[in-house]
Every structure is written in structure tokens, then in C-alpha cells.
Design a protein around this motif. Structure first.
Motif, mmCIF file in Angstrom:
data_model
loop_
_atom_site.group_PDB
_atom_site.id
_atom_site.type_symbol
_atom_site.label_atom_id
_atom_site.label_comp_id
_atom_site.label_asym_id
_atom_site.label_seq_id
_atom_site.Cartn_x
_atom_site.Cartn_y
_atom_site.Cartn_z
ATOM 1 N N ALA A 473 11.195 46.304 38.209
ATOM 2 C CA ALA A 473 9.815 46.789 38.341
ATOM 3 C C ALA A 473 9.439 47.751 37.225
ATOM 4 O O ALA A 473 8.253 47.966 36.953
ATOM 5 N N LEU A 474 10.445 48.335 36.554
ATOM 6 C CA LEU A 474 10.157 49.234 35.441
ATOM 7 C C LEU A 474 9.489 48.509 34.275
ATOM 8 O O LEU A 474 8.893 49.148 33.407
ATOM 9 N N VAL A 475 9.582 47.192 34.248
ATOM 10 C CA VAL A 475 8.938 46.415 33.191
ATOM 11 C C VAL A 475 7.442 46.707 33.148
ATOM 12 O O VAL A 475 6.837 46.783 32.075
ATOM 13 N N ASP A 476 6.840 46.872 34.335
ATOM 14 C CA ASP A 476 5.398 47.097 34.405
ATOM 15 C C ASP A 476 5.014 48.571 34.366
ATOM 16 O O ASP A 476 3.840 48.906 34.509
ATOM 17 N N VAL A 477 5.991 49.454 34.166
ATOM 18 C CA VAL A 477 5.695 50.886 34.087
ATOM 19 C C VAL A 477 5.214 51.260 32.694
ATOM 20 O O VAL A 477 4.215 51.952 32.523
ATOM 21 N N ASP A 478 5.927 50.796 31.679
ATOM 22 C CA ASP A 478 5.567 51.123 30.298
ATOM 23 C C ASP A 478 6.142 50.040 29.397
ATOM 24 O O ASP A 478 7.339 49.737 29.453
ATOM 25 N N SER A 479 5.305 49.461 28.548
ATOM 26 C CA SER A 479 5.743 48.358 27.698
ATOM 27 C C SER A 479 6.880 48.775 26.772
ATOM 28 O O SER A 479 7.725 47.957 26.407
ATOM 29 N N ARG A 480 6.925 50.051 26.387
ATOM 30 C CA ARG A 480 7.955 50.482 25.445
ATOM 31 C C ARG A 480 9.346 50.520 26.071
ATOM 32 O O ARG A 480 10.346 50.666 25.365
ATOM 33 N N MET A 481 9.426 50.387 27.397
ATOM 34 C CA MET A 481 10.731 50.383 28.067
ATOM 35 C C MET A 481 11.376 49.001 28.097
ATOM 36 O O MET A 481 12.576 48.893 28.336
ATOM 37 N N VAL A 482 10.613 47.953 27.892
ATOM 38 C CA VAL A 482 11.055 46.600 28.232
ATOM 39 C C VAL A 482 12.345 46.215 27.527
ATOM 40 O O VAL A 482 13.309 45.747 28.154
ATOM 41 N N LEU A 483 12.405 46.388 26.203
ATOM 42 C CA LEU A 483 13.591 45.985 25.457
ATOM 43 C C LEU A 483 14.795 46.831 25.843
ATOM 44 O O LEU A 483 15.927 46.326 25.938
ATOM 45 N N ASP A 484 14.571 48.117 26.101
ATOM 46 C CA ASP A 484 15.671 49.002 26.513
ATOM 47 C C ASP A 484 16.222 48.593 27.880
ATOM 48 O O ASP A 484 17.431 48.628 28.106
ATOM 49 N N LEU A 485 15.327 48.232 28.792
ATOM 50 C CA LEU A 485 15.767 47.792 30.119
ATOM 51 C C LEU A 485 16.682 46.579 30.004
ATOM 52 O O LEU A 485 17.727 46.504 30.669
ATOM 53 N N ALA A 486 16.290 45.630 29.158
ATOM 54 C CA ALA A 486 17.077 44.410 29.003
ATOM 55 C C ALA A 486 18.434 44.701 28.377
ATOM 56 O O ALA A 486 19.485 44.255 28.877
ATOM 57 N N GLN A 487 18.460 45.464 27.279
ATOM 58 C CA GLN A 487 19.725 45.718 26.595
ATOM 59 C C GLN A 487 20.660 46.583 27.437
ATOM 60 O O GLN A 487 21.878 46.391 27.406
ATOM 61 N N ALA A 488 20.084 47.513 28.207
ATOM 62 C CA ALA A 488 20.929 48.344 29.062
ATOM 63 C C ALA A 488 21.566 47.517 30.173
ATOM 64 O O ALA A 488 22.767 47.642 30.446
ATOM 65 N N SER A 506 10.077 35.983 32.652
ATOM 66 C CA SER A 506 9.744 34.560 32.489
ATOM 67 C C SER A 506 8.382 34.204 33.049
ATOM 68 O O SER A 506 7.917 33.074 32.883
ATOM 69 N N ARG A 507 7.736 35.136 33.729
ATOM 70 C CA ARG A 507 6.432 34.840 34.319
ATOM 71 C C ARG A 507 5.405 34.555 33.234
ATOM 72 O O ARG A 507 5.530 34.988 32.089
ATOM 73 N N ASP A 508 4.379 33.848 33.625
ATOM 74 C CA ASP A 508 3.266 33.592 32.714
ATOM 75 C C ASP A 508 2.597 34.907 32.362
ATOM 76 O O ASP A 508 2.456 35.788 33.218
ATOM 77 N N GLU A 509 2.180 35.055 31.102
ATOM 78 C CA GLU A 509 1.602 36.342 30.694
ATOM 79 C C GLU A 509 0.350 36.698 31.470
ATOM 80 O O GLU A 509 -0.006 37.865 31.597
ATOM 81 N N SER A 510 -0.332 35.684 32.033
ATOM 82 C CA SER A 510 -1.534 35.968 32.818
ATOM 83 C C SER A 510 -1.208 36.692 34.114
ATOM 84 O O SER A 510 -2.087 37.244 34.765
ATOM 85 N N GLU A 511 0.093 36.705 34.493
ATOM 86 C CA GLU A 511 0.496 37.387 35.718
ATOM 87 C C GLU A 511 0.862 38.848 35.461
ATOM 88 O O GLU A 511 1.095 39.610 36.399
ATOM 89 N N ALA A 512 0.914 39.249 34.202
ATOM 90 C CA ALA A 512 1.299 40.622 33.875
ATOM 91 C C ALA A 512 0.065 41.483 33.697
ATOM 92 O O ALA A 512 -0.935 41.028 33.149
ATOM 93 N N PRO A 513 0.102 42.722 34.164
ATOM 94 C CA PRO A 513 -1.029 43.617 33.915
ATOM 95 C C PRO A 513 -1.287 43.741 32.424
ATOM 96 O O PRO A 513 -0.362 43.905 31.630
ATOM 97 N N LEU A 514 -2.544 43.669 32.042
ATOM 98 C CA LEU A 514 -2.896 43.692 30.629
ATOM 99 C C LEU A 514 -2.417 44.966 29.955
ATOM 100 O O LEU A 514 -2.018 44.961 28.793
ATOM 101 N N GLY A 515 -2.425 46.079 30.689
ATOM 102 C CA GLY A 515 -2.081 47.353 30.087
ATOM 103 C C GLY A 515 -0.633 47.459 29.648
ATOM 104 O O GLY A 515 -0.296 48.334 28.859
ATOM 105 N N VAL A 516 0.270 46.614 30.151
ATOM 106 C CA VAL A 516 1.674 46.700 29.760
ATOM 107 C C VAL A 516 2.142 45.437 29.054
ATOM 108 O O VAL A 516 3.329 45.249 28.839
ATOM 109 N N LEU A 517 1.208 44.587 28.665
ATOM 110 C CA LEU A 517 1.578 43.323 28.042
ATOM 111 C C LEU A 517 1.865 43.532 26.558
ATOM 112 O O LEU A 517 0.988 43.919 25.800
#
Length: 674
Positions: A473-488, A506-517
């Protein structure tokens, strides 16, 4: 003239408001045709006082086909402005003919058409002092005309012509942006019993003081470091119970602080910004988007993106620093568009901008510059934020954003001591109750751990701030965390969380909040968690991937390491050398060392270790600054260290490199670069 009716009385009041002193614009919020009696009475009132009236024929209920053609409503207006046709140029005249389908040619730009209409209005206004433009049921206008008229109405004051527009509640184009005066009209049965509520006029309403006081008190409490969750609750209650006559400025400021405190409070507050905004009779145009870009993706990703892009493009002609900053804040996901950054740069160079607007603009730009790889500018802008806040002597909106940017910058460069100082400064801003800051502090420490090759520590740090819904769920908190979450998660062999991340990413980008895309970060993180070559290639092939050089280099490093482990030495060397080049330019020392380690495993001579011991990241930073000629005190001010601590680091650097002077240090560093 029906002066005895409610419509007539309101028309007289509106006429006075729109003409004294000078012409103004007004918006009458009315459902259906309930506003027409008021416009009828206003036209009669203007005629009786010798004022000219422009009133394109209202949209017919049984609309003919021609009424739905592009610019059909605009053409009806131009028909009434032909007396001023001599004021426009041949190019403008041609643009109108092409737009109206009279002549073939290249489609005129919206700016050309807007300029042409404004020129015609200026010419007409010169011949009709005190003239009025009345637009009935603007919500029913076809789209092309509506867009032009909305633009024109925002700038009509320079033509000498006043304007009143009748539009339905919630209209996306004809709202408070076009008007200095706004009236909400409630139909209670007949034109003689119209219920009217005036909002946002230049004359403060008697009962607007309540909200204004609450807003002023809330800003003072924020400046004093009050917890964001409590401020959010107070503002939300004030706005949902706001009187109908609350001033537009008070509503704008209240919504702004509500947006900021909702972000800072995070999980501790209800995410109902959109509901609060929609309940207001008049709300700032930027607030329409605020609750949607980070909210329900089902609202339509493409429509939200298009709306955000339009708002950013409108910044090209904006001049109000406050509006520009607030619009930039809610459209941060569109930072790659030229006018987004241009608007903030203009705020920074505006001598008349308030310290609050200047600070917020600098904080937003600092984050953008960090992403764009202009790390020196990011550091300079973050320092400017701190300087403004220190000069004002209190907490200001934007200080947290800049502190977060500064913390990430030091983490990316491996400056452990400086990072802890930045985090300490950041956490002071909002006490211990701000989950926004707690998570960002954990993220910065995790980024440092990843750069140091400690993914398990990074995973533990991020796990400590995981919401109840899980790590992914942290993926949708801040876009700058995404790569760190995966590598960690991958580095810690956290199988369940890797699987959860794979599903979310893997979800379609239309399912992601625009603010964190963030397409590159999302695609790169998916490549990391799956390890599949196709995902790496897809991420690296994204348009404008090079606009995020640090993220791109990390993806290349991960890809190169994966290729090396599979025995694909040639493509691995290509990816790793590309990553090393970027990390070197960014001075991302720990990441460069990790890349060199991978290259050494391939026997690449470009990654050979220096003969002497390796400098620590903070030692390397101190050495670079000392070699540039700065004193220990100056270095300490830049890195937020004491002069004695700088001296200790410098002594360690001398011992490591075997030098005894700054001149020798400069030569040694030059050889190391080679």
C-alpha cells in the motif's frame, strides 16, 4: 422595467456592483433557466440607463444542428461586435472565418481566437461606456465556444466591458475563476420570490467573519507547530458548516490549509477532501482537482490527466503567485509540463510575491529538480526554503516538503551525518503525530541503506511505517518510494511482499491515483520484483526516461546485475557503464561504488579500486568542498556540521589519501576522478 420584482431588484444591485468603480465580472449560479429573469431585468436596467448590452441568443431548448457546431455561440457574439471589426487585424479576421467554417485554412489557436474576441470587446467598449456582456445558461454552450468565453471573461476587465454569466452549479469552466462577484440563486417558485445568496464579493459579508477568524487562527496554529490532524479536523468542520456568504478568499485559504494538513496528517484523517470541496457553493478552481488526483482512480484517469494538463497550461497566462503555487501543488503529477515549472520560476522571481508563496514555490521546485537530476539546484532551493522560514521565525507551508527533498538528496549521496540532521529538522516541524513526516524520514533512511548495500535494513525501516493495508500500500503513498520499496523487498527476500508489490505494480495505470503515477518508477519497480528482461526493456524504452536520471541509473544497475548473474556479460557491461556514468555525474557516491563492484565482477578495468583506502561518503563530500577552497566553517554551514567535526573528517581524509595539504588534496582528488 420590472423593478418591483425580486429579479428586478437583484438586477439593480448587480448593475451597481458590476459598474462601480469601473467594470467587473459576475457569476450567477442558477439551475436551468432560473437565472434568465435576472438577466432579462439587468438588460432592461442597462437599456434604461443608456448602457449597451451584448447578449448572444440563449441556447434554444429544441437546438438546431447549427447550434452544436464548434464556435456557434461565439459566432452569435461576434455578430453583435461587428461594429468594432475595424479594431482587429487581417490575421485575426481570417482566424474567425476559418473557425466559423467560412474559409478553409489551418485551425486557429485558442490564444488567437481569445485575443481576437478581446480586441473586438475593447473596440465595442470604447463606443459603449459601461457596456455589459450577458451570457445565459453558459453551461449549455458547446465546448469550443465555452472554452474561449471562459478565457475571455477572466480578462474582460481590460476591455472596459462588464459581464454577468448565468451557469449551473458545479460548472467546470464558468466558476469563481471568471468572476469578482458571485451570486447563488435558489428558485423558490417564481421570479418574484427568488432566493438570492451573494458570495465572494469585494465587500466582506457580515457573516463571513466566522470562517475568516477560524482560518486566521488555524494558520497561526500551524505556524506554531500544532498537530496537523487537529487542524484538519477544525478546518473541515468550519468548511462543512460554512455560511453561504463566506468570503471567497477565506474559502480559498481554508481549502489550501485543509489540503496541506490532510497530506501531513496522512492516515489519521479522513480522505474526504473532494466531498468537502463539492459541498461548497463556490470553491477555488484548483481545489476541484485536489481531492481527485490522490483519490478515487475510478473517477477516470484520462479525464483527470486532461483536466490537470489544462490547469497547468493555464499557468502560462497566470499572474497571481498564490493561485500559481496552489495550482502547481495539486498538479504535481504533471511537473514535466513546461508551464508547471515556468510558473514557479516566475513566482520566485516576483518581487511582489509573499514569503509564503516564494517558500512554497521553492519547495515544489526543489522536489522537481531532485527528480530531474539537477541536484545542486535542489540543494540550493531547499536551503532557500530554510532561509525564508528562519527569517520569518515560524513554520510555513512547504518547509516539510523541502526538508524531505534535502533528506533524500543527502541519502542518495550517502551523507549519513547530514541526513540525520535533515531528518531531525524535518521531524521538529510537526511533532510526533505527523505520519507524513515519519514515513518520509523512514524512506530517506531506507534510501541510504539501499545505497550502502543493506536492503534488509531498508526493508525493516519501511516495514515500520507500513499502513494496516500492507507493505504494498506504500506504493500509493508517495511515487518516490516505489523503486525503494521494490529493491528493499527483493533484497530482503520478502516473498509475500514481493508478490503483493507485483500485483499492485501490474495494475493498469488507469487504476492508480493520478497524484502518485510515475511511469518510469512503476515500470522499473515491476522489473525489479519480477526480474524479467521484458519489463526492464519496457522501462528503459519509456519516453523521456532520461528526465529522471537517478531512477534510470538505478534501473540500469539492477538490470546489469541481473544480466551478469545470468552470464550475459556484454549487455550487462553496457547497462552498468551507463549507470556508472549517471551516478558519477550526480555525485551519488554509494551507488557509483555499488556499480563499480558489479563491473569489477565482470573484470572491467574502468572500475578498478584506487590504491589507497576508500573515502566515506561524508569524507568525500568534505574533501570536495575543501579542495574547492572553502574553509572548515563554510563547509560546516553548508553541511550543517560544526567546524570541529569538519576538521575531524578532513583529518581522516588526509590520512586515507596520504596528503597533508589542501593543494595536495586537490591533486589527489583529480587523480581519483581520472
Amino acid at each position: 422595467m420590472p423593478t418591483s420584482s425580486a429579479a428586478g431588484l437583484l438586477a439593480g444591485q448587480i448593475a451597481a456592483d458590476l459598474s462601480a468603480p469601473g467594470p467587473h465580472t459576475g457569476l450567477l449560479i442558477a439551475s436551468g433557466s432560473t437565472g434568465r429573469p435576472v438577466l432579462d431585468a439587468l438588460a432592461a436596467h442597462a437599456g434604461a440607463t443608456g448602457r449597451g448590452v451584448l447578449r448572444p441568443a440563449p441556447h434554444a431548448r429544441d437546438s438546431r444542428a447549427e447550434d452544436s457546431r464548434p464556435y456557434s455561440a461565439l459566432r452569435r457574439l461576434v455578430d453583435q461586435l461587428l461594429t468594432a471589426a475595424s479594431a482587429i487585424t487581417d490575421d485575426q479576421r481570417t482566424a474567425l472565418r476559418v473557425a466559423f467554417g467560412v474559409e478553409l485554412g489551418a485551425e486557429p489557436t485558442r490564444l488567437m481566437l481569445c485575443t481576437t474576441i478581446l480586441t473586438l470587446l475593447r473596440g465595442w467598449g470604447a463606443d459603449h461606456p459601461g457596456g455589459l456582456l450577458l451570457v445565459d445558461e453558459a453551461t449549455k454552450l458547446e465546448k469550443a465556444s465555452a472554452q474561449i468565453l471562459a478565457f475571455v471573461l477572466r480578462r474582460i476587465g481590460h476591455t472596459g466591458v462588464g459581464a454577468l454569466v448565468s451557469a449551473a452549479p458545479g460548472d467546470e469552466l464558468f466558476d469563481d475563476r471568471i468572476a469578482e462577484y458571485v451570486w447563488v440563486l435558489e428558485n423558490t417558485g417564481s421570479a418574484d420570490t427568488l432566493g438570492v445568496d451573494e458570495i465572494g464579493t469585494d465587500r466582506p459579508a457580515a457573516d463571513a467573519d466566522g470562517l475568516a477568524r477560524i482560518v486566521a487562527d488555524s494558520f497561526r496554529a500551524f505556524a506554531g507547530g500544532a498537530p496537523s490532524d487537529q487542524l484538519h479536523a477544525d478546518l473541515r468542520a468550519a468548511l462543512t458548516g460554512a455560511p453561504g456568504r463566506a468570503g471567497a478568499e477565506a474559502i480559498d485559504d481554508a481549502m489550501w490549509l485543509l489540503c496541506v494538513t490532510e497530506q501531513l496528517a496522512g492516515d489519521t484523517t479522513p480522505s474526504d477532501l473532494r466531498a468537502v470541496a463539492d459541498a461548497l457553493p463556490v470553491r477555488p478552481h484548483w481545489a476541484r482537482l485536489a481531492g481527485r488526483v490522490n483519490g478515487d482512480a475510478a473517477l477516470g484517469h484520462s479525464a483527470l490527466a486532461a483536466e490537470a494538463d489544462r490547469m497547468v497550461d493555464d499557468l502560462a497566462v497566470a499572474s497571481d503567485p498564490t493561485m500559481m503555487v496552489r495550482t502547481a501543488f495539486v498538479t504535481q503529477a504533471r511537473y514535466h509540463r513546461f508551464w508547471w515549472r515556468d510558473a514557479l520560476v516566475r513566482v520566485l522571481s516576483d518581487a511582489n510575491a509573499s514569503p509564503d508563496d516564494t517558500l512554497a514555490a521553492a519547495a515544489l521546485l526543489a522536489a522537481e529538480r531532485l527528480t530531474a537530476g539537477d541536484w545542486d539546484a535542489a540543494g540550493t532551493l531547499s536551503a532557500r526554503v530554510r532561509a525564508i522560514a528562519d527569517a520569518q521565525g515560524h513554520r510555513m507551508i512547504g518547509t516539510e516538503w523541502a526538508d524531505y527533498t534535502a533528506a533524500l538528496l543527502t541519502a542518495y549521496r550517502g551523507e549519513h551525518d547530514v541526513l540525520e540532521a535533515a531528518i531531525s529538522r524535518m521531524l521538529r516541524r510537526d511533532g510526533t503525530r505527523g505520519i507524513f513526516l515519519t514515513r518520509r524520514a523512514a524512506h530517506a533512511r531506507a534510501a541510504l541503506a539501499l545505497g550502502s548495500g543493506a536492503p534488509r535494513r531498508a526493508y525493516r525501516l519501511l516495514g515500520d511505517v507500513t499502513p494496516e493495508s500492507g507493505y504494498a500500500a506504500l506504493v500509493d503513498v508517495d511515487s518516490r518510494m516505489v523503486l525503494d520499496l521494490a529493491q528493499a523487498a527483493v533484497g530482503a527476500n520478502a516473498g509475500d511482499d514481493v508478490a503483493a508489490l507485483t500485483e499492485v505494480l501490474s495494475r493498469d495505470e488507469s487504476e492508480a491515483p493520478l497524484g502518485v503515477l510515475e511511469p518510469l518508477l512503476t515500470a522499473g519497480a515491476l522489473a525489479v520484483v519480477t526480474g524479467e528482461r521484458v519489463h526492464y526493456e519496457r522501462a528503459l524504452a519509456l519516453p523521456d526516461a532520461d528526465r529522471q536520471p537517478f531512477a534510470l541509473a538505478r534501473i540500469r544497475l539492477s538490470y546489469g546485475a541481473a544480466l551478469r548473474s545470468r552470464g550475459d556479460r556484454v549487455p550487462a557491461r553496457h547497462q552498468l557503464r551507463s549507470a556508472a556514468s549517471i551516478f558519477r555525474g550526480l555525485k551519488a557516491t554509494p551507488w557509483l561504488e555499488r556499480t563499480h563492484e558489479e563491473l569489477r565482477r565482470l573484470g572491467d578495468p574502468s572500475a578498478a579500486k584506487p590504491v589507497r583506502g576508500r573515502l566515506t561518503p561524508i569524507g568525500h563530500r568534505v574533501a570536495e568542498l575543501a579542495a574547492s577552497g572553502l574553509s572548515n566553517r563554510q563547509i560546516g554551514e553548508l553541511l550543517h556540521l560544526s567546524a570541529s567535526t569538519v576538521g575531524t573528517h578532513l583529518s581522516s581524509v588526509y590520512a586515507t589519501l596520504g596528503v597533508t595539504s589542501r593543494a595536495a588534496l586537490r591533486d589527489s582528488l583529480s587523480r581519483l576522478r581520472l
